[in-house]
Design a protein around this motif. Structure first.
Motif, short mmCIF file in Angstrom:
data_model
loop_
_atom_site.label_atom_id
_atom_site.label_comp_id
_atom_site.label_asym_id
_atom_site.label_seq_id
_atom_site.Cartn_x
_atom_site.Cartn_y
_atom_site.Cartn_z
N TRP A 30 0.80 -1.32 -0.09
CA TRP A 30 -0.07 0.08 -0.07
C TRP A 30 0.56 1.17 0.06
CZ3 TRP A 30 -5.45 1.14 0.24
CH2 TRP A 30 -6.13 -0.21 0.15
N PHE A 31 0.31 2.19 -1.08
CA PHE A 31 1.10 3.62 -0.71
C PHE A 31 0.24 4.69 -1.02
CE2 PHE A 31 3.38 0.14 -2.95
CZ PHE A 31 4.66 0.21 -2.36
N GLY A 32 0.65 5.76 -0.56
CA GLY A 32 -0.26 6.97 -0.35
C GLY A 32 0.24 7.89 -1.54
N SER A 33 -0.93 8.85 -1.71
CA SER A 33 -0.60 10.09 -2.77
C SER A 33 -1.40 11.03 -2.25
CB SER A 33 -0.96 9.68 -4.14
OG SER A 33 -2.39 9.39 -4.21
N SER A 34 -1.35 12.30 -2.63
CA SER A 34 -2.07 13.51 -2.11
C SER A 34 -2.05 14.61 -3.26
CB SER A 34 -1.87 14.10 -0.86
OG SER A 34 -0.58 14.71 -0.93
N LEU A 35 -3.28 15.42 -3.23
CA LEU A 35 -3.17 16.43 -4.23
C LEU A 35 -3.95 17.55 -3.66
CD1 LEU A 35 -3.96 16.16 -8.08
CD2 LEU A 35 -5.39 17.51 -6.66
N ILE A 36 -3.41 18.76 -4.13
CA ILE A 36 -4.33 19.95 -3.71
C ILE A 36 -4.02 21.01 -4.78
CG2 ILE A 36 -2.30 21.05 -2.49
CD1 ILE A 36 -4.35 22.33 -0.58
N GLY A 37 -5.35 21.73 -5.03
CA GLY A 37 -5.14 22.50 -6.38
C GLY A 37 -6.22 23.66 -6.46
N ILE A 38 -6.19 24.35 -7.36
CA ILE A 38 -7.12 25.43 -7.73
C ILE A 38 -7.72 25.18 -8.98
CG2 ILE A 38 -8.02 27.76 -7.86
CD1 ILE A 38 -5.91 28.38 -5.23
N SER A 39 -9.00 25.13 -9.15
CA SER A 39 -9.54 25.12 -10.68
C SER A 39 -10.68 26.19 -10.77
CB SER A 39 -10.24 23.81 -10.88
OG SER A 39 -11.51 23.89 -9.99
N MET A 40 -10.34 26.76 -12.21
CA MET A 40 -11.27 27.91 -12.54
C MET A 40 -11.80 27.65 -14.00
SD MET A 40 -9.83 31.80 -13.68
CE MET A 40 -9.45 32.32 -12.12
N SER A 41 -13.17 27.75 -13.90
CA SER A 41 -14.07 27.77 -15.16
C SER A 41 -14.43 29.06 -15.62
CB SER A 41 -15.13 26.67 -14.71
OG SER A 41 -15.88 26.71 -15.79
N ILE A 42 -13.99 29.13 -16.88
CA ILE A 42 -14.32 30.52 -17.52
C ILE A 42 -15.34 30.32 -18.73
CG2 ILE A 42 -13.23 32.57 -18.72
CD1 ILE A 42 -10.65 31.98 -17.33
N PRO A 43 -16.44 30.85 -18.58
CA PRO A 43 -17.44 30.92 -19.75
C PRO A 43 -16.97 31.56 -20.91
CG PRO A 43 -18.44 32.15 -18.06
CD PRO A 43 -17.27 31.62 -17.20
N ILE A 44 -16.78 30.98 -22.00
CA ILE A 44 -16.43 31.85 -23.37
C ILE A 44 -17.59 31.90 -24.36
CG2 ILE A 44 -14.81 31.47 -25.33
CD1 ILE A 44 -12.93 30.11 -23.50
N PHE A 45 -18.36 31.06 -24.61
CA PHE A 45 -19.38 31.10 -25.47
C PHE A 45 -20.44 29.94 -25.42
CE2 PHE A 45 -21.59 30.56 -29.83
CZ PHE A 45 -21.92 31.66 -30.09
N ASP A 46 -21.72 30.10 -25.27
CA ASP A 46 -22.78 29.33 -25.10
C ASP A 46 -23.78 29.31 -26.03
OD1 ASP A 46 -23.85 31.64 -24.23
OD2 ASP A 46 -24.73 30.96 -22.36
N GLY A 47 -23.48 29.73 -27.16
CA GLY A 47 -24.38 30.03 -28.28
C GLY A 47 -25.69 31.08 -27.88
N LEU A 48 -25.03 32.11 -27.08
CA LEU A 48 -25.86 33.12 -26.74
C LEU A 48 -27.39 32.83 -25.86
CD1 LEU A 48 -26.06 35.25 -30.14
CD2 LEU A 48 -24.53 35.64 -28.30
N ALA A 49 -27.06 31.68 -25.25
CA ALA A 49 -28.30 31.07 -24.31
C ALA A 49 -28.35 32.09 -23.11
CB ALA A 49 -27.86 29.86 -23.77
N LYS A 50 -27.40 32.29 -22.49
CA LYS A 50 -27.43 33.41 -21.30
C LYS A 50 -28.11 34.57 -21.81
CE LYS A 50 -23.30 32.92 -19.85
NZ LYS A 50 -22.81 31.80 -20.73
N SER A 51 -27.60 35.10 -22.95
CA SER A 51 -28.08 36.40 -23.32
C SER A 51 -29.80 36.29 -23.66
CB SER A 51 -27.76 37.03 -24.69
OG SER A 51 -28.16 38.20 -25.34
#
Length: 452
Positions: free
Chosen positions: A317-338
């Motif tokens: 058995w072996f261990g691993s770990s991860l820590i990070g930051i993710s960002m989601s940036i909307p670019i184009f949705d076919g003008l649905a939000k508009s």
């Protein structure tokens, strides 16, 4: 409140006791208090307020750390084959062909993991939290509206029972009066002082009065059922109202209401809150153009072995770990939000138009209700005077007939006029009480506060 507690205590009795006490005595205040607790609409409205409070907790929870655990145990019946080029440094001249098949993997593998996700920024979360609190306000207003509607319906139903009850009493009195007149006319006919047609005329009038009396009894029974339905009371109980129409029709209160200005209406509060919710929906669609940022973390322990009993050996058995930051940036949705934003703005305009109409509608309701109440109050005085006159006309006609200076037809006509005058008088009282309730509603005074 003591009366209300007595009613609740009565309704909590056993089945044997219920059959022993079938009559529940009620005042208008008792009926309203009972209805506030038992009417299906107020009960559901109170439950809806609990739903809105739970919605706030649910929305708040999305901004808190989301922690999940994971476990897996996998078995590979056939380990996948990986092809390597048959050339240096992997080449083997003893194997014909240009690739070398190789199996990489083990038969058994397992793992334990904890995943953590924490929202750092999400515009929809803050808008949603505010919308949830606004929704709670709306459900509070919905509860007040439901309570006001119950007050209105119970009052109208209560007055309907009282009117039907008075009509039964008058019908019984009319029958007794006509039975006496019929008996006297038959005696006069047998003595030769009255013709047979006079007896028949009184008999016809008596039969008509009996028909009206039976109809009054049926109307009284139906009105009781309607009142119990509006109160949320089981249909098995018998009601006995302890107030009279006259007690519930004070002239001073009517005159005061006619000079009272309108106060706030809960319907306007509901509409204003709906406008606020529509604006928050618009804001939610606007903030979706902004990025979302999350903090992610992961801790995992994995093990493997070619035999199942060796998978969980400590050395495998072996261990691993991860820590990070993710960002989601909307670019184009076919003008649905508009498109959603455009729809939101149109809906807000519609609600604002409805608000302007509702303001003018309330003014018209107040004017109409005051006019109707004043007219009904004036008509009540006329019908009261008309009833006194009809009573006196019948008395004089009967005295004249008994003294031989009047006709039987005059007595019958006077009795019919008296019955109609009684019906008109009761109708005027009922119309006045209904108009009183309508004016209280129009002025915003028809509230469920029964403390006074």
């Amino acid at each position: 409140m003591k009366n209300y507690l007595l009613i609740l205590a009565f309704l909590g009795l056993g089945v044997g006791q219920v059959h022993a006490q079938e009559v529940v005595q009620l005042t208008l205040k008792d009926a309203l208090e009972y209805a506030m607790e038992n009417n299906v609409n107020t009960r559901n409205a109170r439950l809806e307020t609990l739903v809105s409070k739970a919605t706030i907790k649910e929305t708040t929870a999305t901004g808190l750390p989301q922690i999940t655990g994971a476990f897996n145990l996998d078995y590979n019946p056939s380990i996948p084959v990986v092809f390597l080029p048959n050339e240096p440094p992997f080449g083997n001249p003893d194997i014909p062909g240009d690739v070398i098949p190789a199996r990489f993997g083990i038969s058994y593998s397992s793992g334990l993991a904890v995943n953590v996700k924490q929202m750092i920024f999400n515009g929809s979360f803050f808008v949603g939290l505010r919308a949830a609190r606004t929704l709670e306000q709306l459900t509070d207003f919905d509860l007040k509206k439901a309570e006001n509607d119950v007050v209105e319906n119970v009052k109208k139903a209560y007055f309907g029972v009282l009117v039907s009850q008075e009509r039964v009493k008058l019908g019984k009195a009319n029958l007794a009066r006509l039975d006496t007149l019929l008996k006297e006319t038959k005696a006069l006919n047998e003595a030769g002082f009255a013709e047979k047609i006079e007896v028949s005329r009184v008999q016809v009038q008596r039969n008509n009065a009996y028909t009206q009396f039976e109809q009054s009894i049926a109307a009284y029974q139906i009105s009781q059922q309607i009142l119990k339905l509006q109160m949320g009371m089981p249909m098995d109980y018998e009601l006995a109202l302890t107030e009279t129409l006259t007690e519930l029709n004070p002239a001073a209160e009517i005159q005061e209401l006619l000079t009272t200005e309108a106060s706030g209406r809960v319907e306007m509060n509901q509409l204003e809150t709906n406008i606020e919710l529509a604006k928050l929906d618009l804001k939610n669609n606007l903030v979706q153009y902004m990025p979302t940022i999350d903090l992610n973390g992961n801790i995992r322990r994995s093990g493997a072995g070619n035999e199942l009993n060796r998978v969980y050996n400590k050395q495998n058995w072996f261990g691993s770990s991860l820590i990070g930051i993710s960002m989601s940036i909307p670019i184009f949705d076919g003008l649905a939000k508009s498109a959603r934003i455009q729809k939101n703005r149109i809906q807000i305009s519609q609600l604002e138009n409805q608000r302007n109409f509702l303001t003018e509608s309330f003014k018209n309701e107040v004017f109409t209700a005051k006019t109707n109440l004043k007219n009904d109050f004036d008509l009540l005085e006329v019908q009261r005077e008309n009833l006194d006159l009809a009573t006196e006309v019948f008395r004089v006609a009967k005295v004249k007939y008994q003294e031989g200076v009047g006709s039987n037809l005059e007595v019958v006509d006077a009795d019919a006029a008296l019955i109609q005058a009684e019906i008109n008088y009761l109708g005027a009282i009922y119309d006045g009480l209904i108009s009183l309730v309508e004016l209280e509603k129009a002025l915003g005074l028809l509230k469920a506060d029964l403390t006074n």
